[in-house]
Design an enzyme around this catalytic site. Structure first.
Site, PDB file in Angstrom:
ATOM      1  N   ARG A 149      -3.998 -16.671 -27.320  1.00  0.00           N
ATOM      2  CA  ARG A 149      -2.699 -16.833 -27.960  1.00  0.00           C
ATOM      3  C   ARG A 149      -1.826 -15.667 -27.490  1.00  0.00           C
ATOM      4  NH1 ARG A 149      -6.568 -17.446 -32.232  1.00  0.00           N
ATOM      5  NH2 ARG A 149      -6.628 -19.579 -33.064  1.00  0.00           N
ATOM      6  N   LYS A 173      -6.370 -14.945 -35.406  1.00  0.00           N
ATOM      7  CA  LYS A 173      -5.759 -15.257 -36.699  1.00  0.00           C
ATOM      8  C   LYS A 173      -6.636 -14.737 -37.839  1.00  0.00           C
ATOM      9  CE  LYS A 173      -3.075 -19.377 -35.503  1.00  0.00           C
ATOM     10  NZ  LYS A 173      -2.879 -20.823 -35.779  1.00  0.00           N
ATOM     11  N   HIS A 245       1.829 -20.533 -24.691  1.00  0.00           N
ATOM     12  CA  HIS A 245       0.778 -21.427 -25.184  1.00  0.00           C
ATOM     13  C   HIS A 245       0.383 -22.472 -24.144  1.00  0.00           C
ATOM     14  CE1 HIS A 245      -1.666 -23.311 -28.274  1.00  0.00           C
ATOM     15  NE2 HIS A 245      -1.228 -24.464 -27.840  1.00  0.00           N
ATOM     16  N   ARG A 248      -2.693 -21.385 -22.496  1.00  0.00           N
ATOM     17  CA  ARG A 248      -3.865 -21.564 -23.371  1.00  0.00           C
ATOM     18  C   ARG A 248      -4.286 -23.030 -23.391  1.00  0.00           C
ATOM     19  NH1 ARG A 248      -6.583 -19.545 -28.014  1.00  0.00           N
ATOM     20  NH2 ARG A 248      -6.493 -20.873 -29.872  1.00  0.00           N
ATOM     21  N   HIS A 271     -11.001 -21.253 -32.512  1.00  0.00           N
ATOM     22  CA  HIS A 271     -10.623 -22.278 -33.470  1.00  0.00           C
ATOM     23  C   HIS A 271     -11.597 -22.267 -34.641  1.00  0.00           C
ATOM     24  CE1 HIS A 271      -8.437 -24.826 -30.195  1.00  0.00           C
ATOM     25  NE2 HIS A 271      -7.632 -23.939 -30.749  1.00  0.00           N
ATOM     26  N   TYR A 280      -7.654 -31.518 -27.501  1.00  0.00           N
ATOM     27  CA  TYR A 280      -7.632 -31.457 -26.038  1.00  0.00           C
ATOM     28  C   TYR A 280      -8.336 -32.650 -25.389  1.00  0.00           C
ATOM     29  CZ  TYR A 280      -5.869 -26.847 -26.903  1.00  0.00           C
ATOM     30  OH  TYR A 280      -5.086 -25.817 -27.344  1.00  0.00           O
TER      31      TYR A 280
END
Length: 299
Positions: A149, A173, A245, A248, A271, A280
């Site tokens: 990110r 995150k 992004h 990524r 994730h 994806y």
């Protein structure tokens, strides 16, 4: 409304302690509930969360349809469902008033994917004779080869580089940390930038360990990285809407196309849920046929 305050506070503690959500995530969940509380106050309805009915919430959702797009409305309904499921789980209610409320269907918009040729073209367009050239090349190589990110890129520290082991430590995150493998060529570009440009900067206090610096010796902002990429896209005439992004997204897509499994991609991208990684799986049918014909016993 006092009848809601205690339950919202307890719910936030549950999200933080038992589900391990970040402060930002917890606040986002509580925003959904507070929006409902404001609606009840505005319409003069003094109803506790234990007594509120499906009809009242449905009226609220209809009202929100005037203000929110389908994606925002879906997120709102999802947040409310989580709250009332918590009340049922804790035996405050026997059932959830959200059970029959449907979430609006929204398409999941995927960002453009770059081909390896386009990524090469973008990186070749970097002016390596400029003071920031080596830095920009190292940043783009890191974005793409590690699937970071942009916030993780600008927060990367020199002490996070474990090149002997072939990994970098990423803080993602919710301050969750993970180790991501990094290839030899990307290591080379980072080392070249660090040794040839970064070492010549007068580093501002507090940024001694920050890897990627601006010309004034401070850390880069996410907006600066965005601007760098936009200018490179314009320089090569790339007719796609791209951002940090996009690198990524391309990282995950190219891994998947070349046979990597979703679980490995999930770990590398940080994730929390495999369902996030499954976005994806938007590959063409030829690739999916190849997977079926290679791995299924009834091929």
């Amino acid at each position: 409304m006092k009848s809601w305050t205690k339950f919202i506070t307890d719910y936030k503690s549950y999200l933080k302690i038992e589900r391990g959500l970040s402060v930002n995530s917890v606040e986002n969940y509580s925003l959904d509930i507070n929006r409902l509380v404001r609606y009840l106050e505005g319409t003069g309805q003094d109803i506790s969360p234990l007594k509120i009915t499906e009809e009242t919430i449905q009226d609220f959702i209809y009202k929100m349809a005037e203000e929110l797009n389908p994606r925002s409305r879906a997120r709102l309904i999802s947040g409310l469902k989580s709250f009332f499921n918590y009340l049922v789980f804790e035996d405050y209610r026997k059932d959830s008033p959200m059970e029959l409320i449907e979430v609006p269907k929204v398409g999941r918009k995927l960002p453009d994917t770059l081909s390896t040729e386009e990524i090469d073209d973008l990186i070749r367009a970097i002016d390596l004779s400029s003071n920031e050239g080596e830095r920009n090349r190292a940043m783009l190589e890191t974005l793409y080869s590690c699937g970071l990110r942009v916030s993780e890129l600008v927060g990367l520290k020199i002490s996070d580089l474990f090149f002997d082991e072939g990994f970098i430590k990423i803080t993602g995150k919710g301050n969750k940390q993970r180790f991501v493998p990094i290839g030899n060529s990307t290591q080379k570009y980072i080392s070249l930038y660090r040794d040839s440009m970064r070492n010549k900067l007068e580093v501002k206090k507090g940024h001694e360990d920050t890897l990627f610096l601006n010309r004034r010796g401070s850390g880069l902002t996410r907006a600066m990285v965005f601007t760098i990429i936009k200018r490179l896209a314009e320089a090569i005439g790339l007719n796609k809407s791209i951002s940090p992004h996009t690198f990524r997204h391309s990282f995950a897509t190219h891994l998947l196309e070349n046979g990597a499994d979703l679980r490995s991609i999930q770990l590398m991208m940080g994730h929390e849920s495999i369902t996030t990684t499954e976005v994806y799986m938007h590959l063409d049918r030829k690739f999916l046929n190849k997977i079926l014909n290679t791995y299924h016993p009834r091929k």
